[in-house]
Design an enzyme around this catalytic site. Structure first.
Site, PDB file in Angstrom:
ATOM      1  N   CYS A 230      26.748  -2.040 -50.751  1.00  0.00           N
ATOM      2  CA  CYS A 230      27.047  -1.638 -49.421  1.00  0.00           C
ATOM      3  C   CYS A 230      27.610  -0.051 -49.564  1.00  0.00           C
ATOM      4  CB  CYS A 230      28.264  -2.243 -48.792  1.00  0.00           C
ATOM      5  SG  CYS A 230      27.750  -3.148 -47.397  1.00  0.00           S
TER       6      CYS A 230
ATOM      7  N   CYS B 163      31.324  -6.512 -46.263  1.00  0.00           N
ATOM      8  CA  CYS B 163      31.199  -5.653 -47.322  1.00  0.00           C
ATOM      9  C   CYS B 163      31.860  -4.451 -47.180  1.00  0.00           C
ATOM     10  CB  CYS B 163      29.554  -5.491 -47.409  1.00  0.00           C
ATOM     11  SG  CYS B 163      28.923  -4.207 -46.020  1.00  0.00           S
TER      12      CYS B 163
END
Ligand SMILES: Cc1ncc(COP(=O)(O)O)c(C=O)c1O
Ligand SMILES: Cc1ncc(COP(=O)(O)O)c(C=O)c1O
Lengths: 122, 404, 404, 122
Positions: free
Chosen positions: A33, A102
């Site tokens: 991420c 995330c």
């Protein structure tokens, strides 16, 4: 996409920076991420007196970092350990679904910093 | 607030002349061009006129143009239609690692059906090695598919040279020219392509319409089965207004291609030089020679910061750009194009694309150059990666190394 | 000249409210809904609103709606996507002989891939025998596809009963509801359908947009591979203006369904009775009970004359209708629907469809009833089949017998 | 779709009808296209004095029938036999491609009628 509260914390993040000689430092990151969060703690008498953060990441990552510092200051270590990522997201009036898994790691970073603080104490 | 749109590779505004040409086809001339009565006749001519306008822009015959709904459809149709038509000849496709998902995801779906796909790598500048391409061709190769211009970096691929190689080995050649048409000269004869795809909304026509060039004699199984539209090559009632708009947009693009490109290029170059001059620790993504990129595209990474944060900050100042960050792509990975170019994954997350269009002005570029450096600086100050003294943790190294 | 449009099953004019709602999305709000900046945000909400409007009309959740480019795409997607997703479960599809080419041609293409297809016959009224349907189901059956309403005759199929059968045998059920949505109540829950297709241009939205309902949990391989649009179910930049138009058209259709249908039905019935009263030797095609047909559709054959001639004569009087004649279908055979109903091929060639819409008036019906009988009479006088005394030649008999 | 000339002959077809006690009658038909054309001849001294037609078919079928009657009148049998479908289409300023192969049979019908006339003579 983001709530007004997220945008507020994103555009005016609270407690950005580092604490020199911090009592605890925690860092978590998520490669896929592109988020890395670093939390610095000042602890006195088991109470979090100051928190600062540095974050590499998206809007949600920065806003959750900012929010967690606000939520942690003044809490005891035990109270702070009960802070969850979900509580942070909630305090921000929610996050978009794809961000929940995330970019919502600020409480984890805080817990890492507390772990580091405890290690140092021990 | 100022609104500065520099995301023309994502989509463009419909040009005023295009919209004007489209409007009569919603309510007055609303017929189905397949109908024999007045309502149909009133529009079938308009569809054929648009076909001529599209054909002229890419130098083919109108009969070789088929109208479709978007660039993705054209890419699906080209690949799946070729595999179905030429399956007896072979089972191998060659493409590149930097194609649009419309190609890459289609290739993945074909792999599940037993088709072998070679994904050609690119170098750090995002360019192909034609010797690699030639070496990959076997007697089972039925298609080479290479995009004309890359949507993220603007890189222009040597389509004529690839066309020559394809001819030499008698392999069909498809190009996704969605980003090229209307921005640089595109000539299907010179380039010797057999299939070419373009999409309206990238060139001032509306979303929901595109075209595919199918060289005369190219066997292609239809993708959309059904009615007899488009001489049995694409079923579905014609999107008349969209098609008319696409025709006008192609005509406009053709008649102003040189001047528009030159003007946009000057603005892009100014932006590029301005950013390079004002911000340190940045990386230009794509070919360093601006002649080898689309005239409108600039892609640059800002070390230590993440793309979505940048975009949101730009957005707060009214600037619309786009990012290769995972957070904006809808997937969990940052841009596959940056990955293919071996851009460090942290830099990939901050890759930012400015794609200019005919409406951008010099003042807008000046404004971007004014607000950009402090935004970058502010985000860097906030980043744990910036001005770091301690060594990186394992996790971070992993982040930075996790590029193919 | 008067212009009377009675070909609404072919396509409709875009409704004024629909066009008005669309216009801001061409130039002001032109962004790509996938973009995170202001230009994207300005339109992504509009797409989601349209999704709710469509969902409401057919009684499903917005998340079950995917936007596509046309009805044909939805039919291709439903059939091909089901075959790909359920190939391990079976290789048999059941459909009917009266489906639109978007289904029939797709089935033919699937047969080439080894899929077995049962085409259920219809009776002289064009109706199905549900016992046939049930008998055709095997443990290899993965899909039943039956249209909600037939485009040529207007026949309404017993979708709820078929849905119940499909559920009983746990077979997926798809319905091409392109002609039904907006004309009759359509409720995917009641009907227990798993996949339903609708097309904008049949209900006052523009050409080039449609939607597919995919019941939650229905595994369907994407038809259009590429970007992450529509939660990975359909790639391609959203046709924002078209989608907005479709949403508004669905909302309008839903809020006026009862009154519109009743008014149109009265006009259709008047036309039907008027033609039956004024012209001899005609045949009504489709179910004789007007309740079992769409309220707007009338299909009638005029013995001894050919459909295109009729249409051209109507056209010279400003009347737009359509025909099952080979000469207007783009193929060499007259309507496969007439063939499936065992309509004599000469009558099939003269089958004429009047499909009414919200804009038709009683005066228009009166006008058609005034001009139609002399046109028919004149063409009959010209026909070698009319008032024939000698027996038919072999060739002619063949013409008349050549129906399956 | 159709030329003005086709539309003229379609909307005002010449020589529609039958000839009683015709000298020759010819009929051709094409099942798949739905066209049947019937031509009636009056012949005097080897010259076509009158032609009439009846046609079941599309616009092109009716227009070509009408046109062929105009072209045949006044011609000798030999001249008339040289009339082709292509010549009829050309006299109408052309026909749409998909009509050329199936609805353009008027000259064939004329030739059938002439064949029938010759048979009767023999
Ligand atoms: C029953 C039916 N299905 C499918 C279609 C195809 O729709 P579209 O023209 O939008 O592809 C039509 C209309 O032509 C239709 O009437
Ligand atoms: C290179 C390239 N190919 C294909 C596409 C897909 O085009 P569309 O969105 O019209 O389906 C795009 C744009 O998104 C593109 O940039």
């Amino acid at each position: 996409m983001y709530s007004d509260k997220v945008m507020d914390h994103f555009s005016n993040p609270r407690n950005v920076g580092e604490i020199e000689n911090a009592d605890g430092v925690g860092e978590v990151g998520n490669a896929s991420c592109g988020d890395i969060m670093k939390i610095f703690l000042k602890v006195e008498d088991n109470v979090i007196k100051d928190v600062k953060f540095k974050t590499f990441g998206c809007g949600a990552a920065i806003a959750t970092s900012s929010m967690v510092t606000e939520m942690a200051i003044g809490k005891t270590i035990e109270e702070a350990l009960e802070l969850t990522n979900a509580a942070v997201a909630e305090a921000l009036d929610g996050l978009p679904a794809q961000k929940l898994h995330c970019s919502n790691l600020a409480a984890d970073a805080l817990h890492e910093a507390i772990r580091n603080y405890k290690e140092k104490q021990a | 607030m100022k609104r500065i749109y520099m995301d023309n590779n994502a989509t463009t505004a419909v040009r005023a002349e295009v919209l004007e040409a489209m409007l009569p086809f919603y309510r007055e001339q609303f017929g189905n061009p397949s109908s024999v009565h007045w309502a149909g006749r009133a529009v079938s001519g308009a569809v054929e006129k648009a076909r001529e306008q599209v054909a002229k822009l890419i130098n083919c015959s109108p009969a070789e143009i088929v109208f479709i709904s978007c660039g993705s459809e054209g890419d699906n149709m080209s690949l799946k239609g070729t595999v179905d038509a030429l399956r007896d000849k072979g089972d191998h496709i060659i493409t590149t690692t930097v194609e649009h998902p419309a190609i890459l995801e289609t290739c993945k779906s074909l792999e599940k059906q037993g088709i072998r796909v070679t994904y050609l790598p690119v170098d750090h500048n995002g360019m192909l090695n034609l010797a690699d391409l030639e070496a990959a061709i076997t007697d089972k190769t039925i298609l080479i598919s290479v995009m004309w211009a890359n949507n993220e970096t603007g890189n222009l691929y040597p389509i004529e040279a690839i066309g020559a190689i394809a001819r030499k080995y008698k392999v069909r050649f498809h190009t996704d020219a969605v980003q090229a048409v209307g921005k640089v000269p595109v000539d299907v004869q010179k380039a010797k392509v057999d299939l070419l795809v373009l999409s309206g909304h990238k060139i001032g026509a509306p979303k929901g319409v595109g075209a595919i060039y199918i060289r005369r004699g190219t066997r292609l199984t239809p993708f959309m089965h059904g009615g007899h539209q488009e001489r049995n090559r694409r079923a579905g009632t014609h999107n008349v207004a969209g098609i008319v708009g696409l025709g006008v947009a192609c005509e406009l693009a053709g008649s102003h291609l040189g001047e528009d490109a030159a003007r946009i290029r000057r603005l892009r170059d100014k932006l590029e030089q301005g950013i390079i001059g004002a911000v340190s620790e940045i990386k230009l993504n794509g070919h360093p020679d601006p002649d080898l990129r689309l005239p409108n595209t600039l892609n640059v990474s800002f070390a230590y910061i993440e793309g979505e944060s940048l975009l949101l900050n730009f957005d707060m100042k009214g600037i619309a750009a786009s990012s290769g960050s995972a957070c904006t792509s809808g997937s969990l990975e940052p841009s596959h194009v940056m990955g293919a170019m071996c851009v460090d994954v942290v830099l990939a997350h901050s890759s930012t694309r400015f794609s200019l269009g005919i409406d951008n002005t010099e003042e807008e570029v000046d404004y971007v150059l004014e607000v950009l450096p402090p935004i970058v600086q502010r985000l860097r100050e906030m980043s744990p990666l910036y001005n770091r003294t301690e060594p990186m943790t394992c996790e971070e190294c992993q982040v930075i190394r996790k590029v193919h």
